[in-house]
Scaffold this motif. Structure first.
Motif, PDB file in Angstrom:
ATOM      1  N   THR A 166      -7.132   5.590   4.634  1.00 36.73           N
ATOM      2  CA  THR A 166      -6.020   6.308   5.244  1.00 36.73           C
ATOM      3  C   THR A 166      -5.167   6.979   4.174  1.00 36.73           C
ATOM      4  O   THR A 166      -4.785   8.144   4.299  1.00 36.73           O
ATOM      5  CB  THR A 166      -5.152   5.357   6.079  1.00 36.73           C
ATOM      6  N   SER A 167      -4.870   6.240   3.107  1.00 33.85           N
ATOM      7  CA  SER A 167      -4.067   6.786   2.007  1.00 33.85           C
ATOM      8  C   SER A 167      -4.756   7.978   1.371  1.00 33.85           C
ATOM      9  O   SER A 167      -4.135   9.028   1.132  1.00 33.85           O
ATOM     10  CB  SER A 167      -3.833   5.713   0.936  1.00 33.85           C
ATOM     11  N   ALA A 221      -6.753   0.729   4.653  1.00 37.11           N
ATOM     12  CA  ALA A 221      -5.523   1.266   4.073  1.00 37.11           C
ATOM     13  C   ALA A 221      -5.819   2.307   3.007  1.00 37.11           C
ATOM     14  O   ALA A 221      -5.153   3.348   2.932  1.00 37.11           O
ATOM     15  CB  ALA A 221      -4.680   0.137   3.500  1.00 37.11           C
ATOM     16  N   LEU A 222      -6.824   2.063   2.187  1.00 38.21           N
ATOM     17  CA  LEU A 222      -7.152   3.006   1.121  1.00 38.21           C
ATOM     18  C   LEU A 222      -7.747   4.293   1.678  1.00 38.21           C
ATOM     19  O   LEU A 222      -7.459   5.385   1.178  1.00 38.21           O
ATOM     20  CB  LEU A 222      -8.116   2.367   0.125  1.00 38.21           C
ATOM     21  N   ARG A 256       1.598   1.652  -3.624  1.00 39.03           N
ATOM     22  CA  ARG A 256       0.379   1.968  -4.375  1.00 39.03           C
ATOM     23  C   ARG A 256      -0.065   3.406  -4.153  1.00 39.03           C
ATOM     24  O   ARG A 256      -0.594   4.055  -5.065  1.00 39.03           O
ATOM     25  CB  ARG A 256      -0.759   1.023  -3.969  1.00 39.03           C
ATOM     26  N   SER A 257       0.123   3.914  -2.945  1.00 36.82           N
ATOM     27  CA  SER A 257      -0.341   5.258  -2.601  1.00 36.82           C
ATOM     28  C   SER A 257       0.689   6.338  -2.893  1.00 36.82           C
ATOM     29  O   SER A 257       0.427   7.516  -2.636  1.00 36.82           O
ATOM     30  CB  SER A 257      -0.723   5.311  -1.119  1.00 36.82           C
ATOM     31  N   TYR A 294       0.824  -1.208   0.000  1.00 33.73           N
ATOM     32  CA  TYR A 294       0.000   0.000   0.000  1.00 33.73           C
ATOM     33  C   TYR A 294       0.861   1.261   0.000  1.00 33.73           C
ATOM     34  O   TYR A 294       0.466   2.289  -0.558  1.00 33.73           O
ATOM     35  CB  TYR A 294      -0.952   0.003   1.192  1.00 33.73           C
ATOM     36  N   TYR A 295       2.008   1.199   0.616  1.00 31.24           N
ATOM     37  CA  TYR A 295       2.948   2.324   0.599  1.00 31.24           C
ATOM     38  C   TYR A 295       3.299   2.679  -0.849  1.00 31.24           C
ATOM     39  O   TYR A 295       3.288   3.849  -1.244  1.00 31.24           O
ATOM     40  CB  TYR A 295       4.195   1.942   1.401  1.00 31.24           C
ATOM     41  N   THR A 337       1.757   7.939   0.643  1.00 25.40           N
ATOM     42  CA  THR A 337       0.857   8.556   1.627  1.00 25.40           C
ATOM     43  C   THR A 337       0.424   7.582   2.711  1.00 25.40           C
ATOM     44  O   THR A 337       0.012   8.000   3.792  1.00 25.40           O
ATOM     45  CB  THR A 337      -0.401   9.151   0.956  1.00 25.40           C
ATOM     46  N   PHE A 338       0.492   6.278   2.430  1.00 25.97           N
ATOM     47  CA  PHE A 338       0.267   5.279   3.476  1.00 25.97           C
ATOM     48  C   PHE A 338       1.638   4.807   3.950  1.00 25.97           C
ATOM     49  O   PHE A 338       2.392   4.217   3.183  1.00 25.97           O
ATOM     50  CB  PHE A 338      -0.533   4.090   2.942  1.00 25.97           C
ATOM     51  N   ASP A 339       1.950   5.079   5.214  1.00 26.95           N
ATOM     52  CA  ASP A 339       3.296   4.787   5.700  1.00 26.95           C
ATOM     53  C   ASP A 339       3.250   4.424   7.180  1.00 26.95           C
ATOM     54  O   ASP A 339       2.921   5.253   8.031  1.00 26.95           O
ATOM     55  CB  ASP A 339       4.198   6.005   5.496  1.00 26.95           C
TER      56      ASP A 339
END
Length: 350
Positions: A307-308, A304-305, A125-126, A122-123, A129-131
């Motif tokens: 949050t991102s 996750a999405l 993919r975003s 996700y880190y 912004t997702f970290d």
């Protein structure tokens, strides 16, 4: 892309929303369920609520056997407690706490290994912004509040914390998890709770109760049907907390997660929220003005999405969600303005 995101973040650290750190927001998702089941439906409805994962967790189960429903719900709660002990960074003996304390972990539970790997995905993919590694920044904010709740932050303080942020500094392998830099730390709050709710749902199915709903704050997993042929109905509550709903959606074997709002703060003046947002150097309270809900196949993905996307500007968030498979989003504000992803309306079927 990685360096550009980090430079933007370093230049302008701003408002903080919910989800990725501290306590995930319990905002806005109310379940509507008829007091009685449809005539002819012989299933029993059993529901229970417990305080877990920093919020209220409710499970509604439908089954021909009340005892089977009760047993499945008990097993699901046990799974939530078991997994919480793995992911909770506040528990000094948890694997995540040990990783943060020593910078490495060799005996990695398989569940943590799986979720850390997903978080890395996700880190990327975003676009960063997702970290998970944002925890040093959260701690910096907590440690630089004066008695009146004002943020006293020097450029040096900020630079020191930002030097510890970046999931590219985290190494995950079958031999363990390690950090490249001393004093790094992670928080699983933006993805771990979603994973736990999904696993609790799996436990319900494994115990023979396919038709159920799990609500954990702003994280909801719907499985099976509310009544034969009918999906579960979930209302997304607005930021006022006064029982107004900008959307009522249908979910069947799907999930929804909400980020945003003003329930939890780092300061007395209610200006600094939870998720570091790379917008500008001073928090302006934007996180208190909007909420963002994402519907996806699983709670972990929705978590996750959301949050991102929450730390992006609204237009960027819509573009980001439109680019994801099987995911839709709603952005709503106190002003009543709403923005939706391409096919959000397909969920609004009532």
């Amino acid at each position: 892309m990685e360096n550009a995101v980090r430079r933007s973040f370093a230049r302008s650290f701003g408002s903080i929303g919910s989800k990725a750190a501290l306590i995930a927001h319990p905002l806005g998702a109310a379940m509507k369920l008829a007091e009685t089941l449809r005539i002819g439906d012989r299933r029993h409805k059993f529901s229970a609520t417990r305080s877990l994962m920093g919020t209220q967790v409710s499970i509604v189960a439908l089954h021909l056997s009340k005892e089977a429903a009760q047993s499945a719900v008990a097993a699901a709660f046990s799974e939530i407690e078991r997994l919480s002990a793995i992911f909770d960074r506040r528990q000094p003996d948890s694997p995540v706490s040990q990783l943060n304390e020593t910078g490495k972990l060799s005996d990695v539970p398989p569940e943590l290994f799986e979720v850390m790997g997903k978080a890395q995905a996700y880190y990327h993919r975003s676009g960063g912004t997702f970290d998970l590694t944002v925890m040093p920044v959260i701690e910096m904010l907590q440690n630089h509040m004066d008695p009146k709740g004002r943020l006293l932050l020097s450029q040096s303080d900020f630079d020191d914390a930002m030097a510890l942020v970046g999931s590219n500094f985290v190494h995950i392998s079958r031999n363990g998890i390690s950090f490249d830099r001393n004093s790094m730390s992670v928080t699983m709050d933006g993805i771990g709770r979603g994973y736990i709710v999904d696993r609790a749902s799996d436990i319900m199915v494994e115990n023979g109760v396919e038709n159920h709903l799990i609500i954990a704050g702003g994280d909801i997993r719907a499985r099976g049907e509310r009544t034969p042929g009918q999906p579960w109905i979930v209302a997304i509550e607005d930021l006022s907390g006064k029982g107004r709903y900008p959307a009522v959606i249908q979910l069947k074997n799907a999930a929804v997660a909400t980020s945003g709002g003003c329930e939890f703060y780092l300061d007395a003046e209610r200006y600094h929220y939870h998720v570091p947002k790379p917008v500008n150097a001073q928090s302006h309270g934007h996180g208190c003005q909007i909420s963002l809900s994402v519907a996806a196949p699983t709670v972990m993905e929705a978590d996750a999405l959301s949050t991102s996307a929450f730390v992006m500007n609204p237009q960027g968030a819509i573009r980001f969600i439109n680019a994801q498979k099987e995911s839709e989003c709603l952005i709503s504000g106190l002003s009543g303005v709403k923005m939706t992803s391409r096919n959000w309306e397909s969920l609004v079927g009532i």
